[in-house]
Design a protein around this motif. Structure first.
Motif, PDB file in Angstrom:
ATOM      1  N   THR A 158       0.875  -1.165   0.000  1.00  0.00           N
ATOM      2  CA  THR A 158       0.000   0.000   0.000  1.00  0.00           C
ATOM      3  C   THR A 158       0.906   1.206   0.000  1.00  0.00           C
ATOM      4  OG1 THR A 158       0.001  -0.073   2.388  1.00  0.00           O
ATOM      5  CG2 THR A 158      -1.818  -1.158   1.295  1.00  0.00           C
ATOM      6  N   GLY A 159       1.241   1.678  -1.184  1.00  0.00           N
ATOM      7  CA  GLY A 159       2.199   2.763  -1.262  1.00  0.00           C
ATOM      8  C   GLY A 159       3.588   2.236  -0.973  1.00  0.00           C
ATOM      9  N   SER A 160       4.282   2.858  -0.022  1.00  0.00           N
ATOM     10  CA  SER A 160       5.679   2.521   0.194  1.00  0.00           C
ATOM     11  C   SER A 160       5.866   1.300   1.100  1.00  0.00           C
ATOM     12  CB  SER A 160       6.417   3.718   0.798  1.00  0.00           C
ATOM     13  OG  SER A 160       5.731   4.146   1.934  1.00  0.00           O
ATOM     14  N   THR A 161       4.835   0.967   1.916  1.00  0.00           N
ATOM     15  CA  THR A 161       4.997  -0.190   2.783  1.00  0.00           C
ATOM     16  C   THR A 161       4.306  -1.397   2.175  1.00  0.00           C
ATOM     17  OG1 THR A 161       3.027   0.388   4.016  1.00  0.00           O
ATOM     18  CG2 THR A 161       5.140   1.166   4.887  1.00  0.00           C
ATOM     19  N   CYS A 162       4.771  -2.572   2.558  1.00  0.00           N
ATOM     20  CA  CYS A 162       4.174  -3.792   2.038  1.00  0.00           C
ATOM     21  C   CYS A 162       3.758  -4.722   3.168  1.00  0.00           C
ATOM     22  CB  CYS A 162       5.150  -4.504   1.094  1.00  0.00           C
ATOM     23  SG  CYS A 162       5.421  -3.586  -0.420  1.00  0.00           S
ATOM     24  N   GLU A 163       2.840  -4.266   4.012  1.00  0.00           N
ATOM     25  CA  GLU A 163       2.397  -5.059   5.159  1.00  0.00           C
ATOM     26  C   GLU A 163       0.936  -5.468   5.036  1.00  0.00           C
ATOM     27  OE1 GLU A 163       3.193  -2.253   8.204  1.00  0.00           O
ATOM     28  OE2 GLU A 163       5.281  -2.860   8.443  1.00  0.00           O
ATOM     29  N   GLY A 164       0.380  -5.341   3.843  1.00  0.00           N
ATOM     30  CA  GLY A 164      -1.035  -5.660   3.674  1.00  0.00           C
ATOM     31  C   GLY A 164      -1.900  -4.601   4.346  1.00  0.00           C
ATOM     32  N   ILE A 165      -3.201  -4.908   4.495  1.00  0.00           N
ATOM     33  CA  ILE A 165      -4.080  -3.897   5.084  1.00  0.00           C
ATOM     34  C   ILE A 165      -4.252  -4.095   6.583  1.00  0.00           C
ATOM     35  CG2 ILE A 165      -5.340  -3.460   2.941  1.00  0.00           C
ATOM     36  CD1 ILE A 165      -7.626  -5.146   4.157  1.00  0.00           C
ATOM     37  N   ALA A 166      -3.637  -5.143   7.139  1.00  0.00           N
ATOM     38  CA  ALA A 166      -3.850  -5.445   8.559  1.00  0.00           C
ATOM     39  C   ALA A 166      -3.587  -4.255   9.489  1.00  0.00           C
ATOM     40  CB  ALA A 166      -2.997  -6.641   8.959  1.00  0.00           C
ATOM     41  N   PRO A 167      -2.431  -3.559   9.361  1.00  0.00           N
ATOM     42  CA  PRO A 167      -2.189  -2.448  10.296  1.00  0.00           C
ATOM     43  C   PRO A 167      -3.253  -1.359  10.200  1.00  0.00           C
ATOM     44  CG  PRO A 167      -0.321  -2.745   8.779  1.00  0.00           C
ATOM     45  CD  PRO A 167      -1.351  -3.743   8.395  1.00  0.00           C
ATOM     46  N   PHE A 168      -3.753  -1.159   8.980  1.00  0.00           N
ATOM     47  CA  PHE A 168      -4.753  -0.089   8.783  1.00  0.00           C
ATOM     48  C   PHE A 168      -6.109  -0.486   9.342  1.00  0.00           C
ATOM     49  CE2 PHE A 168      -1.529  -0.091   5.494  1.00  0.00           C
ATOM     50  CZ  PHE A 168      -0.982   1.167   5.688  1.00  0.00           C
ATOM     51  N   PHE A 169      -6.299  -1.787   9.317  1.00  0.00           N
ATOM     52  CA  PHE A 169      -7.496  -2.354   9.952  1.00  0.00           C
ATOM     53  C   PHE A 169      -7.540  -1.926  11.417  1.00  0.00           C
ATOM     54  CE2 PHE A 169     -10.613  -5.816  10.309  1.00  0.00           C
ATOM     55  CZ  PHE A 169     -11.123  -5.820   9.034  1.00  0.00           C
ATOM     56  N   ILE A 170      -6.385  -2.112  12.069  1.00  0.00           N
ATOM     57  CA  ILE A 170      -6.276  -1.707  13.475  1.00  0.00           C
ATOM     58  C   ILE A 170      -6.505  -0.201  13.613  1.00  0.00           C
ATOM     59  CG2 ILE A 170      -4.792  -1.799  15.529  1.00  0.00           C
ATOM     60  CD1 ILE A 170      -4.944  -4.564  14.537  1.00  0.00           C
ATOM     61  N   ASN A 171      -5.865   0.567  12.703  1.00  0.00           N
ATOM     62  CA  ASN A 171      -6.062   2.024  12.728  1.00  0.00           C
ATOM     63  C   ASN A 171      -7.547   2.379  12.697  1.00  0.00           C
ATOM     64  OD1 ASN A 171      -3.384   2.494  12.790  1.00  0.00           O
ATOM     65  ND2 ASN A 171      -3.191   3.116  10.622  1.00  0.00           N
ATOM     66  N   SER A 172      -8.233   1.718  11.771  1.00  0.00           N
ATOM     67  CA  SER A 172      -9.662   2.013  11.619  1.00  0.00           C
ATOM     68  C   SER A 172     -10.405   1.767  12.922  1.00  0.00           C
ATOM     69  CB  SER A 172     -10.269   1.147  10.506  1.00  0.00           C
ATOM     70  OG  SER A 172     -10.261   1.847   9.288  1.00  0.00           O
ATOM     71  N   PHE A 173     -10.118   0.629  13.552  1.00  0.00           N
ATOM     72  CA  PHE A 173     -10.805   0.339  14.813  1.00  0.00           C
ATOM     73  C   PHE A 173     -10.482   1.381  15.872  1.00  0.00           C
ATOM     74  CE2 PHE A 173     -11.705  -4.051  13.357  1.00  0.00           C
ATOM     75  CZ  PHE A 173     -13.026  -4.085  13.729  1.00  0.00           C
ATOM     76  N   LYS A 174      -9.220   1.817  15.894  1.00  0.00           N
ATOM     77  CA  LYS A 174      -8.823   2.825  16.884  1.00  0.00           C
ATOM     78  C   LYS A 174      -9.588   4.130  16.693  1.00  0.00           C
ATOM     79  CE  LYS A 174      -4.034   1.548  17.859  1.00  0.00           C
ATOM     80  NZ  LYS A 174      -2.712   1.847  17.284  1.00  0.00           N
ATOM     81  N   ILE A 175      -9.972   4.391  15.456  1.00  0.00           N
ATOM     82  CA  ILE A 175     -10.728   5.619  15.188  1.00  0.00           C
ATOM     83  C   ILE A 175     -12.224   5.392  15.372  1.00  0.00           C
ATOM     84  CG2 ILE A 175     -11.401   7.222  13.356  1.00  0.00           C
ATOM     85  CD1 ILE A 175      -8.474   6.594  12.237  1.00  0.00           C
ATOM     86  N   VAL A 176     -12.698   4.265  14.818  1.00  0.00           N
ATOM     87  CA  VAL A 176     -14.140   4.037  14.762  1.00  0.00           C
ATOM     88  C   VAL A 176     -14.728   3.810  16.154  1.00  0.00           C
ATOM     89  CG1 VAL A 176     -15.941   2.467  13.970  1.00  0.00           C
ATOM     90  CG2 VAL A 176     -14.119   3.147  12.408  1.00  0.00           C
ATOM     91  N   LEU A 177     -14.079   2.972  16.971  1.00  0.00           N
ATOM     92  CA  LEU A 177     -14.682   2.637  18.256  1.00  0.00           C
ATOM     93  C   LEU A 177     -14.903   3.865  19.144  1.00  0.00           C
ATOM     94  CD1 LEU A 177     -13.121  -0.859  19.063  1.00  0.00           C
ATOM     95  CD2 LEU A 177     -15.328  -0.286  18.024  1.00  0.00           C
ATOM     96  N   PRO A 178     -13.870   4.684  19.394  1.00  0.00           N
ATOM     97  CA  PRO A 178     -14.145   5.869  20.219  1.00  0.00           C
ATOM     98  C   PRO A 178     -15.124   6.827  19.562  1.00  0.00           C
ATOM     99  CG  PRO A 178     -11.794   5.730  19.660  1.00  0.00           C
ATOM    100  CD  PRO A 178     -12.456   4.557  19.040  1.00  0.00           C
ATOM    101  N   ALA A 179     -15.004   6.991  18.244  1.00  0.00           N
ATOM    102  CA  ALA A 179     -15.891   7.952  17.572  1.00  0.00           C
ATOM    103  C   ALA A 179     -17.351   7.512  17.692  1.00  0.00           C
ATOM    104  CB  ALA A 179     -15.505   8.092  16.098  1.00  0.00           C
ATOM    105  N   VAL A 180     -17.592   6.215  17.505  1.00  0.00           N
ATOM    106  CA  VAL A 180     -18.966   5.710  17.624  1.00  0.00           C
ATOM    107  C   VAL A 180     -19.460   5.872  19.057  1.00  0.00           C
ATOM    108  CG1 VAL A 180     -20.399   3.633  17.581  1.00  0.00           C
ATOM    109  CG2 VAL A 180     -18.814   4.074  15.717  1.00  0.00           C
ATOM    110  N   ALA A 181     -18.614   5.500  20.014  1.00  0.00           N
ATOM    111  CA  ALA A 181     -19.041   5.560  21.409  1.00  0.00           C
ATOM    112  C   ALA A 181     -19.371   6.995  21.820  1.00  0.00           C
ATOM    113  CB  ALA A 181     -17.942   4.991  22.303  1.00  0.00           C
ATOM    114  N   ILE A 182     -18.443   7.908  21.513  1.00  0.00           N
ATOM    115  CA  ILE A 182     -18.645   9.290  21.965  1.00  0.00           C
ATOM    116  C   ILE A 182     -19.847   9.922  21.277  1.00  0.00           C
ATOM    117  CG2 ILE A 182     -17.622  11.599  22.041  1.00  0.00           C
ATOM    118  CD1 ILE A 182     -14.876  10.192  22.199  1.00  0.00           C
TER     119      ILE A 182
END
Lengths: 319, 365
Positions: free
Chosen positions: A100-124
């Motif tokens: 994904t661009g310059s890194t080649c780690e698949g989408i897994a790390p971004f998956f985590i990123n999404s959860f880190k954003i979505v969970l608090p945003a939904v809760a609040i």
């Protein structure tokens, strides 16, 4: 009137009976014709429904099929054929090693990123929406309807309009290019919807509940916590599903406000699809897209029936 | 000291005045019924006492303490709502003890209080149920239990029986009366049902358009209504109003089209200022009956021939609608006495309880 009619029946019972029979026959024939017509209509209805469902589901089907093929097979054969040798290779590449661009780690790390954003945003945003709705329905103040009306504008303002002012605000707050900043944006943007949901649900609750609790001695938060919130699960489910889907699927805010370290999965998916070394790996693209869409699908599958129920809920029995 | 004093209370929503200066004093242990047609301000008055609505002017005192601006929870009141407003998520036990819990009563005491109230209202077997699992009458009892549990200074009942069916309403009415007699509580009770008002109240406050029309005992209100509104509102079928002229100190004339009827005046009713003038005679239906032996010849009694328009058998008595000139009169006769429709029959007017109102102001003379 009625009496004389009754007398008549008694006087000439046999004649009336035969009359009754002929009426019955006619009625039966009519009912038969009607039921055949109804059957036909029913069949037409199902044909239409199935066709629509197929059209709607076809892209998903194509994606699933092609995510199970290898690249060669897609390039040679038709896109619509069933996979000859199904494998999950594309899925594991999409998850763990695709570039994904310059890194080649698949989408897994971004998956985590999404959860880190979505969970608090939904809760609040859900908590704030519930409190707003509670105030706007049960503790009305002068101008609260106007306030609500203005708040609803938030539902109709396109994302693009607020990008620049939002970026400036985040800059002032020192939250530019941070996960917290993106969470704040989603909370603010989502609050209009969550408030609308809760307010409209709470308007359906009897206001005397709050009056009774006030007289019982309870205050603002105690009434909310002990009386109102326990009646809210249907609308909480609706709001959480709605917010989760919205925020998870968001691309624009994510690409603009998240900064390089917190890219959500939607942005990563875009980068993955646009990054190619040599030929396009359609199978990996499709597997990644399916992975990115998985959480919202899972949420809907598990909570979908509450969603439908919550949308039509409101009346509280026994209040 | 009055348990509750309402002093010149006014309330406006924008330019509409809902309460226009209400004054009521309620003694400790008194059962006061607020009654009036819808929109008369009785519910607003009730909510103002409870503190659920603020008032624009005036004072409200509970037990001598000014609570005009106090929160509902600081007024030491309990309220039974028309819709019961039971907390749907709590059991009956939870509903009754919630107020006690909020006021930090220790748990063992709370339990004792719930038991006591449940026993009093015979809802012990329902304590673990949710409101949705109760019948209307049971919900009503629980709502009362919730109010009783706290033992406040004043109980407010806001049309508590209007959601019950007729039979249950009569039962619960009797039950409320018994409770009041047993516990000696101070009660303010809002209703639009005049039977409830008559049967329950120590005193009735009749309201109209934000004004208090009369505040008196049920019998006083029934026998000597302050004006034609009160007279027409209390009693079913309502009091008959007839335009009459006072002839002398002991007789009057009804001008009904071409015909004229004479009736005696009730004894001791001072109408000397109205001789020769028009007034409104008010007479209750039960005072116009078939001719009865034991009243015949009494000075306050007269017999008139009236045309019968309609009869309604009620069982205990029969209501008869008769025609007097262009007026229709409600009469109440013994069901064993029969009258022919569209025929003239004799009706006995007992004037002993008749009342008179000023023709212009419609106020009792």
């Amino acid at each position: 009137m009625k009496q004389s009619y009754n007398l008549n029946i008694n006087a000439d019972a046999t004649k009336n009976l035969s009359l009754l029979d002929s009426v019955k026959n006619k009625a039966n024939r009519y009912l038969q014709q009607r039921s055949i017509l109804q059957h036909l209509l029913r069949i037409v209805l199902y044909v239409i429904l199935l066709t629509m469902a197929f059209i709607y589901l076809a892209p998903l089907l194509v994606m699933v099929m092609n995510s199970l093929k290898d690249v060669e097979e897609i390039r040679n054969g038709s896109l619509l054929a069933l996979p000859q040798d199904p494998s999950l290779a594309a899925w594991s590449k999409a998850w763990g090693s695709a570039c994904t661009g310059s890194t080649c780690e698949g989408i897994a790390p971004f998956f985590i990123n999404s959860f880190k954003i979505v969970l608090p945003a939904v809760a609040i945003s859900t908590i704030l929406g519930a409190l707003n709705g509670y105030v706007l329905s049960m503790w009305r103040f002068k101008g609260s309807d106007l306030f609500f009306g203005l708040l609803l504008f938030g539902c109709f303002i396109p994302f693009q309009v607020v990008l620049i002012p939002m970026a400036m605000t985040l800059g002032w707050l020192g939250l530019a290019s941070s996960a917290s900043g993106l969470i704040l944006v989603h909370v603010i943007y989502g609050m209009a919807f969550t408030t609308l949901f809760f307010r409209n649900y709470y308007v359906g609750l009897p206001r005397e509940l709050v009056s009774a609790a006030k007289i019982d001695g309870a205050g603002f938060f105690l009434i909310f916590w002990r009386i109102i919130l326990p009646l809210s699960p249907p609308i909480i489910v609706v709001t959480v599903i709605w917010q989760f889907t919205q925020i998870w699927n968001d691309f624009l805010f994510g690409v603009v406000f998240s900064g390089a370290d917190n890219l959500p999965v939607t942005v990563a998916l875009n980068n993955l699809v646009n990054t190619s070394f040599g030929g396009k790996e359609y199978n990996v693209d499709m597997a990644a897209a399916l992975l990115a869409a998985l959480p919202t699908i899972v949420v809907y599958v598990f909570a979908g029936k509450y969603f439908v129920r919550g949308l039509s809920a409101g009346a509280v029995k026994g209040a | 000291m009055a348990a509750l004093s309402i002093e010149n209370v006014k309330k406006s929503y924008g330019s509409t005045q809902v309460l226009k200066g209400i004054n009521i004093d309620i003694e400790k242990g008194e059962f006061l019924v607020l009654i009036g047609p819808s929109g008369c301000g009785k519910s607003t008055m009730m909510n103002s006492i409870a503190g659920l609505e603020s008032i624009t002017e005036g004072r409200i005192l509970i037990g001598g303490e000014d609570v005009t601006h106090a929160n509902p929870k600081d007024r030491d009141i309990a309220m039974v709502f028309q819709s019961y407003a039971l907390y749907p998520n709590m059991t009956v036990r939870g509903n009754i003890s919630f107020g006690l819990e909020v006021r930090k009563m220790p748990k063992p005491e709370r339990e004792k209080q719930v038991q006591k109230v449940a026993q009093l209202l015979q809802i012990e077997h329902l304590l673990e149920r949710k409101p949705a699992q109760l019948s209307g009458g049971q919900r009503q009892r629980v709502a009362m239990g919730r109010a009783l549990a706290r033992e406040p200074k004043i109980y407010l009942f806001d049309e508590p029986l209007s959601n019950l069916d007729a039979k249950l309403r009569v039962e619960m009415r009797a039950e409320i009366k018994k409770l009041h007699q047993r516990l000696g509580t101070t009660i303010v009770y809002v209703t639009h049902d005049q039977v409830e008002a008559m049967t329950l109240a120590d005193r009735i406050a009749v309201m109209r358009d934000g004004l208090l029309q009369q505040l008196a005992s049920p019998q006083e209100i029934y026998d000597r209504p302050a004006n034609t509104f009160v007279a027409g509102f209390m009693g079913s079928p309502p009091m008959n109003f007839i335009d009459v002229t006072i002839d002398s100190s002991d007789s009057l004339t009804i001008n009904a089209g071409q015909q004229q009827y004479q009736l005696p005046l009730p004894q001791g009713y001072d109408l000397s200022n109205y001789v020769g003038k028009s007034v409104i005679l008010g007479i209750r239906p039960e005072m116009i009956t078939e001719p009865v032996q034991h009243k015949a010849g009494l000075p306050e009694v007269a017999v008139l021939k009236l045309k019968t328009l309609l009869t309604e058998a009620m069982g205990a008595d029969t209501m008869v609608l008769t025609q007097l000139g262009d007026k229709e009169l409600n009469c109440r006769i013994n069901p064993s006495h029969s009258v022919e429709i569209n025929q003239h029959s004799e009706f006995m007017f007992d004037m002993s309880k008749a009342v008179f109102f000023d023709a212009q102001t419609e106020v009792l003379i």
